[in-house]
Design a protein around this motif. Structure first.
Motif, PDB file in Angstrom:
ATOM      1  N   VAL A 120     -14.927  28.207 -12.340  1.00 29.37           N
ATOM      2  CA  VAL A 120     -15.331  27.606 -13.669  1.00 29.37           C
ATOM      3  C   VAL A 120     -14.656  25.491 -14.171  1.00 29.37           C
ATOM      4  CG1 VAL A 120     -15.115  27.620 -15.958  1.00 29.37           C
ATOM      5  CG2 VAL A 120     -15.500  29.846 -15.027  1.00 29.37           C
ATOM      6  N   VAL A 121     -13.916  25.703 -13.262  1.00 33.71           N
ATOM      7  CA  VAL A 121     -12.576  24.812 -13.570  1.00 33.71           C
ATOM      8  C   VAL A 121     -12.962  23.504 -12.596  1.00 33.71           C
ATOM      9  CG1 VAL A 121     -10.828  23.557 -12.676  1.00 33.71           C
ATOM     10  CG2 VAL A 121      -9.907  25.779 -14.182  1.00 33.71           C
ATOM     11  N   ASP A 168     -23.595  28.141 -19.171  1.00 28.76           N
ATOM     12  CA  ASP A 168     -23.093  28.273 -17.927  1.00 28.76           C
ATOM     13  C   ASP A 168     -21.886  29.296 -18.180  1.00 28.76           C
ATOM     14  OD1 ASP A 168     -24.769  26.454 -15.778  1.00 28.76           O
ATOM     15  OD2 ASP A 168     -23.270  25.052 -16.809  1.00 28.76           O
ATOM     16  N   GLY A 169     -21.458  28.958 -19.434  1.00 26.86           N
ATOM     17  CA  GLY A 169     -20.740  29.851 -19.729  1.00 26.86           C
ATOM     18  C   GLY A 169     -20.104  30.387 -21.577  1.00 26.86           C
ATOM     19  N   GLY A 170     -19.585  31.092 -21.624  1.00 27.59           N
ATOM     20  CA  GLY A 170     -19.181  31.080 -23.288  1.00 27.59           C
ATOM     21  C   GLY A 170     -18.115  32.116 -23.374  1.00 27.59           C
ATOM     22  N   ILE A 171     -17.200  31.885 -24.829  1.00 26.94           N
ATOM     23  CA  ILE A 171     -16.270  33.100 -24.859  1.00 26.94           C
ATOM     24  C   ILE A 171     -16.977  34.449 -26.193  1.00 26.94           C
ATOM     25  CG2 ILE A 171     -13.929  33.064 -25.633  1.00 26.94           C
ATOM     26  CD1 ILE A 171     -12.911  30.247 -24.186  1.00 26.94           C
ATOM     27  N   LEU A 172     -16.772  35.253 -25.337  1.00 30.70           N
ATOM     28  CA  LEU A 172     -17.079  35.812 -26.464  1.00 30.70           C
ATOM     29  C   LEU A 172     -16.014  37.533 -26.435  1.00 30.70           C
ATOM     30  CD1 LEU A 172     -20.994  36.744 -25.300  1.00 30.70           C
ATOM     31  CD2 LEU A 172     -19.825  36.239 -27.247  1.00 30.70           C
ATOM     32  N   LYS A 182     -23.299  31.954  -9.890  1.00 29.63           N
ATOM     33  CA  LYS A 182     -22.752  31.980  -9.037  1.00 29.63           C
ATOM     34  C   LYS A 182     -21.094  31.921  -8.808  1.00 29.63           C
ATOM     35  CE  LYS A 182     -26.178  29.320  -6.160  1.00 29.63           C
ATOM     36  NZ  LYS A 182     -26.761  27.753  -5.605  1.00 29.63           N
ATOM     37  N   LEU A 183     -20.800  31.675 -10.058  1.00 27.17           N
ATOM     38  CA  LEU A 183     -19.428  31.674 -10.800  1.00 27.17           C
ATOM     39  C   LEU A 183     -18.975  32.889 -10.538  1.00 27.17           C
ATOM     40  CD1 LEU A 183     -19.797  29.341 -14.276  1.00 27.17           C
ATOM     41  CD2 LEU A 183     -19.373  28.699 -11.469  1.00 27.17           C
ATOM     42  N   LYS A 204     -12.993  19.061 -18.385  1.00 28.63           N
ATOM     43  CA  LYS A 204     -13.543  18.705 -20.172  1.00 28.63           C
ATOM     44  C   LYS A 204     -14.718  19.538 -19.778  1.00 28.63           C
ATOM     45  CE  LYS A 204     -11.184  16.194 -22.736  1.00 28.63           C
ATOM     46  NZ  LYS A 204     -10.474  16.855 -24.493  1.00 28.63           N
ATOM     47  N   PHE A 205     -14.718  20.451 -21.355  1.00 26.54           N
ATOM     48  CA  PHE A 205     -16.330  21.024 -20.991  1.00 26.54           C
ATOM     49  C   PHE A 205     -17.113  20.801 -21.944  1.00 26.54           C
ATOM     50  CE2 PHE A 205     -12.902  25.033 -20.948  1.00 26.54           C
ATOM     51  CZ  PHE A 205     -13.057  25.352 -19.602  1.00 26.54           C
TER      52      PHE A 205
END
Length: 331
Positions: free
Chosen positions: A156-157, A212-216, A149-150, A190-191
Motif C-alpha cells: 500500500v505504501v 483500492d482499499g478502505g478501512i472497515l 495485487k496488494l 498521501k492517499f
C-alpha cells in the motif's frame, strides 16, 4: 431474541448545512417533557427512537439496531431505528440535540461524535449530550478487493508513493479517516482519499473496483471476507484479533506503528433527568449481560467494554486527547 418487529426509518440530510444549522438552533428550545417522568422514577411512554447518524449497512447501523433489539428484549419499550444521515454525522447529532430533555430519544454513537466538532463549527461537543453507557470497542481493518495485487501494508505504501492508492474514508473525522491520517503520517505518504457516506457504501465501492482499499470494522467487512470477495491485509490494533480473523497481522508487525480503535456507546439528548439516566442505564446494563449482547460482540469481532455514565465520561475525556493527535494539522 424477541421476534417482535420494529420499524426502520431512513432520514437523509438533503439540505446539507442549512438543515444542520436549523436543527442546531432547535436544540436551544425549551426542554421537552416526556409522559411518565416523575421526580424519582421514569420510564418511556410510547415509541422510543434509536437514532443512527449514518446510512444503513455500516458499523454504527449494525450497532444501533442490535441495541434497539436488546432494549426491546429487556424492557417494555418499543423501539424504532432511524437513520438520520448527512454531514458526516452532524444531521443525526443535531437532531438528537434538538430533543433536549426528551428521554424517548437515544443515539447510537462512536468516535465521530468526539472528532466531528473538532473539525467543524457545530456549536456543540460530545459534552453537550448525555453519555449513558459504553458497550464495546471496535477495531479497524485495511480491506482490499480479493483479486487485488496488494498483499500487505508495505505494498500500500509503495503504491501511495506513486500517488495511485485510492483510499475510502467516510468523512474527514470518522474513525477510518483518523486511522488513514495516522497511517499517512507514519508512512510519509498521501492517499487519494475518496469520501463515502458509510461503511456499507465503502464495501460496495471496493467490490465495484472504485477503491483500492478502505478501512472497515470487522462487522462491516465480515460477510465479504467469508464470501472471499474482500481481504484484510492489516489490523490497526496492539494485538491480533481473535477467532476467524487471527491470521491478519497488525500494522505494527508490518512496520507501521499505528494502533487506533473506536468505542461504541449510547447517548441521550442534553439535559436528561437523573430518573431518565437511571432507567436507561439499567436497561442497557441488562442488555450487556444478555446472550444476545454476547452474540453481537462475537459476530462482529468486537471487544466487550461496558462503562456506566461516570466511567464513560472519564474515558471519553481521555479519548478526546487521542483524537486530537489523529486529526490533520490545522483542524
Amino acid at each position: 431474541m424477541s421476534t417482535q418487529k420494529f420499524r426502520h426509518l431512513r432520514i437523509v440530510g438533503a439540505a446539507g448545512t442549512a438543515l444542520v444549522l436549523a436543527l442546531t438552533v432547535a436544540g436551544c428550545s425549551t426542554k421537552t417533557s416526556s409522559s411518565g417522568d416523575k421526580a424519582d422514577t421514569w420510564k418511556p411512554s410510547g415509541q422510543v427512537h434509536m437514532v443512527v447518524p449514518f446510512s444503513p449497512g455500516g458499523g454504527s447501523d449494525i450497532f444501533g439496531r442490535a441495541v434497539a433489539s436488546g432494549i426491546q428484549d429487556n424492557s417494555s419499550a418499543k423501539v424504532t431505528t432511524e437513520n438520520h444521515e448527512g454531514g458526516s454525522g452532524a444531521v443525526g447529532y443535531s437532531f438528537i440535540r434538538s430533543k433536549k430533555g426528551n428521554g424517548q430519544y437515544l443515539l447510537a454513537a462512536e468516535t465521530s461524535l468526539i472528532a466531528l466538532p473538532m473539525t467543524t463549527k457545530l456549536g456543540y461537543t460530545w459534552k453537550s449530550f448525555t453519555p449513558l453507557m459504553q458497550l464495546a470497542n471496535d477495531n479497524n481493518l485495511l480491506m482490499v478487493p480479493a483479486d487485488s495485487k496488494l498483499k500487505n501494508l508495505k505494498d500500500v505504501v509503495a503504491l501511495a508513493k506513486k500517488g495511485k492508492f485510492r483510499m475510502g474514508v467516510s468523512g474527514t473525522s470518522s474513525p477510518d479517516a483518523l486511522v488513514a491520517n495516522l497511517f499517512q503520517d507514519e508512512s510519509k505518504v498521501k492517499f487519494r482519499k475518496v469520501v463515502v457516506q458509510s461503511g456499507g457504501e465503502m464495501v460496495t465501492q471496493l467490490l465495484g473496483g472504485s477503491l483500492d482499499g478502505g478501512i472497515l470494522n470487522p462487522g462491516e467487512a465480515g460477510e465479504q471476507i467469508k464470501a472471499g470477495k474482500l481481504r484484510a491485509i492489516g489490523v490497526f490494533s496492539d494485538e491480533r484479533l481473535k477467532g476467524s480473523l487471527s491470521d491478519i497481522p497488525t500494522a505494527k508487525e508490518q512496520g507501521i506503528d499505528v494502533s487506533f480503535g473506536q468505542w461504541r456507546g449510547i447517548f441521550g439528548p442534553p439535559d436528561m433527568t437523573d430518573a431518565q439516566i437511571k432507567y436507561w442505564t439499567g436497561v442497557l446494563k441488562k442488555y450487556s449481560e444478555s446472550a444476545d449482547y454476547k452474540k453481537y460482540v462475537k459476530q462482529n469481532d468486537l471487544v466487550s467494554d461496558v462503562k456506566e455514565p461516570a466511567a464513560f465520561k472519564k474515558y471519553l475525556s481521555s479519548y478526546a486527547d487521542q483524537v486530537k493527535q489523529a486529526l490533520p494539522s490545522g483542524s
